[in-house]
Design a protein around this motif. Structure first.
Motif, short mmCIF file in Angstrom:
data_model
loop_
_atom_site.label_atom_id
_atom_site.label_comp_id
_atom_site.label_asym_id
_atom_site.label_seq_id
_atom_site.Cartn_x
_atom_site.Cartn_y
_atom_site.Cartn_z
N GLY A 75 1.64 -2.70 -5.77
CA GLY A 75 1.27 -3.48 -4.84
C GLY A 75 1.99 -4.40 -4.13
N LEU A 76 2.95 -5.03 -5.08
CA LEU A 76 3.93 -5.84 -4.65
C LEU A 76 4.77 -5.39 -3.44
N ALA A 77 5.35 -4.07 -3.86
CA ALA A 77 6.08 -3.36 -3.00
C ALA A 77 5.29 -3.22 -1.39
N ALA A 78 4.08 -2.67 -1.61
CA ALA A 78 3.36 -2.72 -0.36
C ALA A 78 3.33 -3.74 0.55
N LEU A 79 3.19 -4.76 0.14
CA LEU A 79 2.72 -6.07 0.50
C LEU A 79 4.25 -6.45 1.34
N ALA A 80 5.19 -6.39 0.45
CA ALA A 80 6.67 -6.46 1.10
C ALA A 80 6.90 -5.86 2.21
N TRP A 81 6.58 -4.52 2.17
CA TRP A 81 6.81 -3.54 3.53
C TRP A 81 5.75 -4.02 4.60
N LEU A 82 4.64 -4.44 4.22
CA LEU A 82 3.77 -4.85 5.22
C LEU A 82 4.18 -5.96 5.98
N GLY A 83 4.89 -6.97 5.08
CA GLY A 83 5.47 -7.95 5.95
C GLY A 83 6.76 -7.91 6.50
#
Length: 423
Positions: free
Chosen positions: A365-373
């Motif tokens: 989930g953290l990786a996904a949020l980082a990629w979204l940013g």
């Protein structure tokens, strides 16, 4: 005295040479994609040196300058890029796009050209004269590479260097004989497999989607394990749904039936990881994971299609490329499942699996949020880079341990069965 002077001279020379070595002059790159009827060429030209050769300002507001000079720049490129047949006839040149992109050495002009040989002329034997910048900038160097070549099984993962051109060497002869028929298939399978192996976001989506596979959803929570056969059946359904989804849009995108801008697609892929991470924590669609896999598979397929679109293939070659590339993707997906599934089956009945599953879901989930940013807002993403490095080191150790787990489970089942028979 002589030794001191010599030492002083070496120190002066080192002081002069080191800055030059640390900041080499940026050169140009020419990437050639050999299709069936034409050669697609992508020229990556440092804008400051192109400006010196072109004779007009391009570095002040580069995007606006390139848009303003589009026709003149296209004519300039056509005058300095001269592919010819072995008997001296010129090829037809079309400039399909001119865009400005950023690089480590500053802005570059990315020029996409299509070279078309005269009727009856060979496509794979040509004489190329090239001096876009080097006719004015003596120190400028140009690396000519074959990025993709259908008939030789070269598809972008390891471009073949052909020559380095400069002021004193501004032409080369290209002769690329046809390779055996199976070379293209091997290259496509390798390209598809590498796309999954090096595509951290695609890989992470699949891994996180498999995390709750051996568990039963009860009252909005993941509860007890469901056993070997139900887990295998569930994994088969989920992986097949993902395959169906990405295969449809891979074919549609590669055949130019469906195209979406790259940035929204990449954001949707990050969103797919976020949804699968939440689902691994709490069941969102228990029993309907196949729909999640198929729906987001459609999005992932569009990203896969971008890789094939860059190869410049058409006709039957493109259809065969879609099939071979997809088979490579499926082969790597099966290898990933083979690595992960024994771990899931072995860990699921144990108390450690719940905190492990939640931790891995949180990490995804953290990786996904980082990629979204990164993809939506242009933010720096050191988390994604660290994840790339970590996943790149995992496959072979994970596969080895998975094989040992399979062996241990088979031996354990055999021992249990023989013990029950003796009883």
């Amino acid at each position: 005295m002589y030794r001191r002077l010599t030492l002083a001279l070496w120190l002066v020379l080192l002081g002069l040479v080191r800055p030059v070595a640390a900041h080499p002059l940026p050169g140009s790159l020419v990437l050639l994609d050999f299709g069936q009827t034409s050669v697609q060429a992508r020229l990556e030209l440092p804008l400051d040196q192109l400006e010196l050769a072109y004779g007009k300002s391009l570095s002040v507001d580069p995007a606006a300058a390139v848009a303003r000079e589009h026709e003149a720049l296209a004519a300039y490129l056509a005058a300095h890029v001269r592919p010819q047949t072995p008997d001296g006839r010129g090829w037809l040149l079309r400039t399909e796009s001119l865009t400005v992109q950023r690089s480590a050495n500053g802005p570059e002009l990315s020029a996409l050209m299509r070279w078309i040989p005269p009727d009856g002329a060979p496509l794979r034997r040509l004489h190329l004269e090239y001096d876009v910048i080097s006719h004015e900038v003596v120190a400028h160097q140009v690396l000519i590479t074959a990025r993709s070549d259908w008939q030789r099984g070269v598809f972008g993962t390891a471009p073949e260097p052909l020559a380095t051109l400069h002021w004193g060497y501004r032409a080369l002869d290209i002769d690329r004989p046809q390779a055996p028929w199976w070379a293209a298939w091997v290259g496509l399978l390798r390209l598809g497999a590498q796309h999954i192996a090096t595509g951290t976001d695609h890989l992470l989506f699949l891994l996180v989607l498999l995390l709750p596979a051996p568990l039963r959803a009860t009252r909005g929570r993941w509860a007890e394990p469901i056993g070997l056969r139900p887990t295998l059946r569930h994994v088969l359904i989920v992986v097949s749904a993902f395959t169906l989804g990405h295969s449809l849009t891979l074919a549609a995108g590669a055949l130019h039936w469906l195209r979406l801008p790259g940035s929204p697609v990449e954001c949707l892929i990050a969103l797919s990881i976020l949804v699968s991470a939440v689902h691994a924590t709490r069941p969102l669609m228990a029993g309907r994971e196949a729909w999640i896999a198929a729906g987001f598979g459609l999005v992932h397929g569009l990203a896969f299609a971008e890789t094939l679109a860059e190869l410049g293939l058409d006709g039957n070659a493109l259809v065969m490329a879609v099939l071979g590339f997809n088979l490579g993707i499926e082969a790597m997906q099966l290898l990933v499942v083979a690595c992960v599934l024994p771990w899931l089956l072995w860990l699921a009945p144990r108390p450690i699996y719940r905190p492990l599953r939640l931790s891995l879901a949180a990490l995804a989930g953290l990786a996904a949020l980082a990629w979204l940013g990164e993809r939506a807002l242009g933010l720096d993403n050191p988390f994604g880079r660290a994840l790339d490095a970590g996943l790149a080191a995992l496959p072979w150790p994970a596969l080895t341990v998975a094989a040992l787990l399979i062996w241990a489970m088979l031996v354990g089942r055999g021992t249990s069965a023989s013990g029950a028979a003796r009883a």
